[in-house]
Enzyme design. Structure first.
Site, PDB file in Angstrom:
ATOM      1  CG  ASP A 113      31.723  49.136  42.030  1.00  0.00           C
ATOM      2  OD1 ASP A 113      32.322  47.907  42.000  1.00  0.00           O
ATOM      3  OD2 ASP A 113      30.953  49.239  40.659  1.00  0.00           O
ATOM      4  CB  SER A 133      30.208  45.635  32.977  1.00  0.00           C
ATOM      5  OG  SER A 133      29.854  45.133  34.189  1.00  0.00           O
ATOM      6  CD  GLN A 192      28.318  47.972  32.740  1.00  0.00           C
ATOM      7  OE1 GLN A 192      27.588  47.847  33.983  1.00  0.00           O
ATOM      8  NE2 GLN A 192      29.390  48.634  32.507  1.00  0.00           N
ATOM      9  CB  VAL A 251      32.356  52.576  32.227  1.00  0.00           C
ATOM     10  CG1 VAL A 251      30.590  52.492  32.401  1.00  0.00           C
ATOM     11  CG2 VAL A 251      31.708  53.409  33.737  1.00  0.00           C
ATOM     12  CB  ALA A 252      33.024  46.913  31.429  1.00  0.00           C
ATOM     13  CG  HIS A 263      29.130  45.886  38.526  1.00  0.00           C
ATOM     14  ND1 HIS A 263      29.364  45.835  39.598  1.00  0.00           N
ATOM     15  CD2 HIS A 263      30.067  46.269  37.894  1.00  0.00           C
ATOM     16  CE1 HIS A 263      29.578  46.890  39.912  1.00  0.00           C
ATOM     17  NE2 HIS A 263      30.460  47.225  39.216  1.00  0.00           N
ATOM     18  CD  GLU A 284      36.744  50.113  38.859  1.00  0.00           C
ATOM     19  OE1 GLU A 284      36.086  48.836  38.789  1.00  0.00           O
ATOM     20  OE2 GLU A 284      36.644  50.926  37.168  1.00  0.00           O
ATOM     21  CG  HIS A 314      35.110  45.674  40.554  1.00  0.00           C
ATOM     22  ND1 HIS A 314      34.550  46.340  39.876  1.00  0.00           N
ATOM     23  CD2 HIS A 314      35.347  44.975  40.614  1.00  0.00           C
ATOM     24  CE1 HIS A 314      33.558  45.279  39.175  1.00  0.00           C
ATOM     25  NE2 HIS A 314      34.444  44.261  39.494  1.00  0.00           N
TER      26      HIS A 314
END
Length: 222
Positions: free
Chosen positions: A136, A127, A92, A121-122, A129, A183, A186
């Site tokens: 995604d 994030s 990340q 982008v976090a 993720h 997004e 996502h």
């Protein structure tokens, strides 16, 4: 004696039914964890990763429902492709740094570039993720794009993901609330009960949390 055995049987059945419900409620609390620009991943967060193919991994909690969703989508003759899944802190950090450099290349200073990058982008530590609970999914050859929303795959996922416990995490009309740009690729796992509630009301996870706080009751997944 017969009456005693019947009572024991009833008690055993009650225990059998109660344990899964309690486990679901505990999982529901975890699944509702809010990770966004203002809420970092809990320090004690852990993941139990499971491979889903092509080098991707997700938390065990959402694995079966994710596989079922992808299979159902493919059964409609569509081609959903998982492009990103669990990310480590290091990954990340690299993605965020790359996006900051990109915006600086457009002429933005460091501070402005970081703010711009964070909408796409976090910032590391914020994030989803990193939770292992999101993926995604898209089939755009050139990379993630809002154009995915207009594809058959994007439309099917947006309409049906809730049936498998997932939500479209960053809707087009909720960017000011989520802090993240639209997004359509996502998808975040929150469990089927919560996903239904969010989908049916047309709200985002932040708004759902507001409802829970207003009602002063814990969320539970079924």
């Amino acid at each position: 004696m017969k009456k005693f055995l019947i009572i024991l049987l009833v008690c055993a059945l009650c225990v059998g039914f109660c344990l899964p419900v309690c486990a679901a409620e505990q999982a529901g609390d975890r699944l509702l964890t809010l990770v966004n620009p203002w809420n970092t991943i809990p320090e004690d967060w852990t993941v139990e990763l499971v491979n889903i193919g092509s080098g991707h991994k997700v938390d065990k909690t959402c694995h079966d429902d994710l596989m079922a969703m992808l299979e159902a989508c493919r059964a409609e003759g569509l081609s959903p492709i998982v492009r990103s899944s669990y990310r480590t802190q290091k990954t990340q950090e690299q993605l965020y740094a790359n996006k900051v450099r990109q915006w600086k290349g457009y002429g933005y200073d460091e501070e402005a570039a970081r703010k711009k990058a964070a909408t796409i982008v976090a910032v590391p530590g914020t994030s989803e993720h990193q939770t292992g609970l999101c993926v995604d999914i898209h089939n755009i050859p050139t990379g993630a794009s809002v154009l995915f929303a207009d594809t058959p795959e994007g439309a099917w996922l947006a309409e049906n993901c809730w049936k498998f416990g997932f939500i479209l995490r960053y809707p087009k009309d909720k960017t000011e609330i989520t802090g993240i740009s639209f997004e359509p690729w996502h998808f975040r796992f929150v469990g089927r009960y919560t996903a239904y509630q969010i989908h049916s009301q047309g709200i985002c996870l932040e708004e759902y949390h507001e409802q829970l706080n207003a009602n002063n009751q814990p969320g539970a997944d079924a």
